[in-house]
Design an enzyme around this catalytic site. Structure first.
Site, mmCIF file in Angstrom:
data_model
loop_
_atom_site.group_PDB
_atom_site.id
_atom_site.type_symbol
_atom_site.label_atom_id
_atom_site.label_comp_id
_atom_site.label_asym_id
_atom_site.label_seq_id
_atom_site.Cartn_x
_atom_site.Cartn_y
_atom_site.Cartn_z
ATOM 1 N N LYS A 134 2.660 5.413 -11.108
ATOM 2 C CA LYS A 134 1.778 4.315 -10.693
ATOM 3 C C LYS A 134 1.750 3.222 -11.764
ATOM 4 O O LYS A 134 1.732 2.025 -11.457
ATOM 5 C CB LYS A 134 0.362 4.835 -10.418
ATOM 6 C CG LYS A 134 0.255 5.825 -9.275
ATOM 7 C CD LYS A 134 0.821 5.302 -7.965
ATOM 8 C CE LYS A 134 -0.108 4.366 -7.247
ATOM 9 N NZ LYS A 134 0.394 4.002 -5.895
ATOM 10 N N ASN A 191 -10.873 7.771 -6.005
ATOM 11 C CA ASN A 191 -10.726 8.534 -4.773
ATOM 12 C C ASN A 191 -11.384 7.765 -3.633
ATOM 13 O O ASN A 191 -12.456 7.176 -3.816
ATOM 14 C CB ASN A 191 -11.402 9.909 -4.919
ATOM 15 C CG ASN A 191 -10.766 10.750 -5.999
ATOM 16 O OD1 ASN A 191 -9.695 11.303 -5.811
ATOM 17 N ND2 ASN A 191 -11.419 10.829 -7.155
ATOM 18 N N PRO A 230 -44.089 11.528 39.707
ATOM 19 C CA PRO A 230 -45.020 10.603 40.364
ATOM 20 C C PRO A 230 -46.429 11.188 40.470
ATOM 21 O O PRO A 230 -46.604 12.372 40.804
ATOM 22 C CB PRO A 230 -44.398 10.412 41.760
ATOM 23 C CG PRO A 230 -42.940 10.656 41.555
ATOM 24 C CD PRO A 230 -42.865 11.728 40.515
ATOM 25 N N GLY A 231 -47.426 10.358 40.132
ATOM 26 C CA GLY A 231 -48.820 10.768 40.226
ATOM 27 C C GLY A 231 -49.331 11.600 39.062
ATOM 28 O O GLY A 231 -50.524 11.931 38.995
ATOM 29 N N TYR A 252 2.472 11.574 -11.654
ATOM 30 C CA TYR A 252 1.904 10.616 -10.710
ATOM 31 C C TYR A 252 1.381 9.383 -11.434
ATOM 32 O O TYR A 252 1.679 8.243 -11.050
ATOM 33 C CB TYR A 252 0.772 11.274 -9.917
ATOM 34 C CG TYR A 252 0.080 10.328 -8.945
ATOM 35 C CD1 TYR A 252 0.766 9.778 -7.868
ATOM 36 C CD2 TYR A 252 -1.263 9.998 -9.113
ATOM 37 C CE1 TYR A 252 0.143 8.920 -6.980
ATOM 38 C CE2 TYR A 252 -1.900 9.138 -8.224
ATOM 39 C CZ TYR A 252 -1.195 8.604 -7.162
ATOM 40 O OH TYR A 252 -1.813 7.749 -6.280
ATOM 41 N N LEU A 255 0.817 -1.216 0.000
ATOM 42 C CA LEU A 255 0.000 0.000 0.000
ATOM 43 C C LEU A 255 0.847 1.260 0.000
ATOM 44 O O LEU A 255 0.308 2.362 -0.195
ATOM 45 C CB LEU A 255 -0.917 0.015 1.241
ATOM 46 C CG LEU A 255 -1.671 -1.286 1.570
ATOM 47 C CD1 LEU A 255 -2.492 -1.104 2.836
ATOM 48 C CD2 LEU A 255 -2.564 -1.698 0.408
#
Length: 369
Positions: free
Chosen positions: A107, A132, A281-282, A103, A53
């Protein structure tokens, strides 16, 4: 299985190694630009698969392209040959290998080296021309526009778009890693002499930016992006990975009174709204009914009773609920209903409605149960 990963600290390398470990591959030789070169000699003696890689994509000068993408590949292959190691070699190239630029040429030279080495030495050559990439751990303001947009927008920094109509071909890192592990197991996705990731997305720069800005705004709107769209789902996960460490949380507006509180948590156009209701409560809340709106109540703490009465009937239906036994109660249209806290602590109820609340059309009518 002994696996060599060059470029181990890069974006793809870190994600790949993490998932290899998840799947029980624990003998991983990690090599990056700061690793002692003598270790590569040892690694190439007995490695059984190579993920190559490592590469150069943002050099100080153009000569470094060829040195990094061709020269280091030559060194790696020479060592494999020296040790008569015929392990398969997976190399990451780029779709730019088709282009006549420094580039792309570097490659392409790396690809040719691996193909020729495979033919001469008997190693299986697996060459991926990647588009990409995007996903967590990609370096922003480097060579990924998605990483840059996510980082800058999450950190309240500006982004620059020269042409919003430019379309990018993108692959998500988890799909790339899945494909690479398939290749490790002999199931690479081939297209002619090259291999490719089966999933990719063609998206304009303008759309990418618009989506990421909508992710940022979703906190204010208490909304969730469209998770049925694969690209949106993956881009949202990517965006979240760039949140500043002190901004993982965000406040919700609590509507508080002497009865307790009601807080909207999530609102979506197609999957409704989730809210958190706290009753003292209630206290009894509700006493209303709906024509079409429907809800689901889930008491997660405390105990109480949910009562129903069909609006043209005198029969009262009761469902006793408790955080000790989690069960969902559907609230059908046409029934007036309420919920009463029968305990001596606050009762917490998760409430789902099939649509976000619309003050112009609330579809809510007061009527005592």
């Amino acid at each position: 299985m002994k696996i060599l990963v060059t470029g181990s600290k890069g974006f793809v390398g870190k994600n790949l190694i993490a998932e290899l470990k998840n799947r029980g591959y624990n003998e991983i030789y990690k090599f990056d630009r700061n690793t002692d070169k003598s270790l590569l000699e040892n690694y190439t003696k007995d490695c059984e698969f190579v993920f190559h890689l490592a590469g150069v994509n943002r050099p100080q000068n153009e000569e470094e392209f060829m040195q990094g993408n061709f020269g280091f590949t030559s060194e790696l292959l020479a060592l494999l040959k020296k040790h008569n190691n015929r392990s398969p070699i997976l190399i990451t190239s780029s779709i730019q290998a088709k282009l006549d630029n420094p580039y792309g040429r570097s490659k392409k030279a790396g690809e040719d080296l691996v193909f020729n080495f495979g033919k001469e030495n008997g190693n299986k050559a697996i060459v991926y021309r990647l588009p990409n990439l995007f996903g967590k751990w990609c370096r922003p303001n480097y060579n990924s526009v998605v990483a840059t947009f996510c980082y800058n927008i999450a950190n309240d920094l500006p982004i620059k778009i020269n042409d919003p109509n430019v379309v990018l071909t993108l692959s998500y890192i988890d799909d790339v890693v899945e494909e690479f592990i398939n290749a490790l197991e002999g199931k690479e996705n081939r297209n002619g002499e090259f291999c490719e990731v089966s999933k990719s997305y063609n998206v304009s720069l303008g759309n990418i930016a618009e989506l990421i800005y909508s992710f940022k705004k979703s906190r204010e709107e208490r909304s969730i992006p469209n998770m049925s769209d694969e690209f949106t789902k993956k881009l949202y996960s990517t965006y979240l990975s760039y949140l500043p460490k002190d901004k993982f949380s965000y406040e919700l507006k609590m509507n508080v009174d002497n009865r307790g509180s009601f807080t909207e948590f999530i609102k979506t156009l197609d999957r409704g709204q989730v809210s958190v209701n706290i009753s003292k409560p209630g206290i009894t809340k509700g006493n209303h009914w709906h024509h079409t709106k429907n809800e689901k109540f889930l008491v997660v703490s405390g105990k109480g009773v949910i009562r129903f009465r069909k609006i043209d009937s005198d029969e009262i239906i009761e469902y006793y609920v408790s955080g000790d036994k989690l069960e969902v109660v559907d609230i059908p249209p046409g029934y007036t209903h309420n919920i009463e806290n029968l305990g001596d602590t606050d009762m917490v109820t998760i409430m789902w409605a099939n649509e976000p609340f619309d003050p112009e059309k609330p579809d809510t009518y007061y009527l005592e149960v």
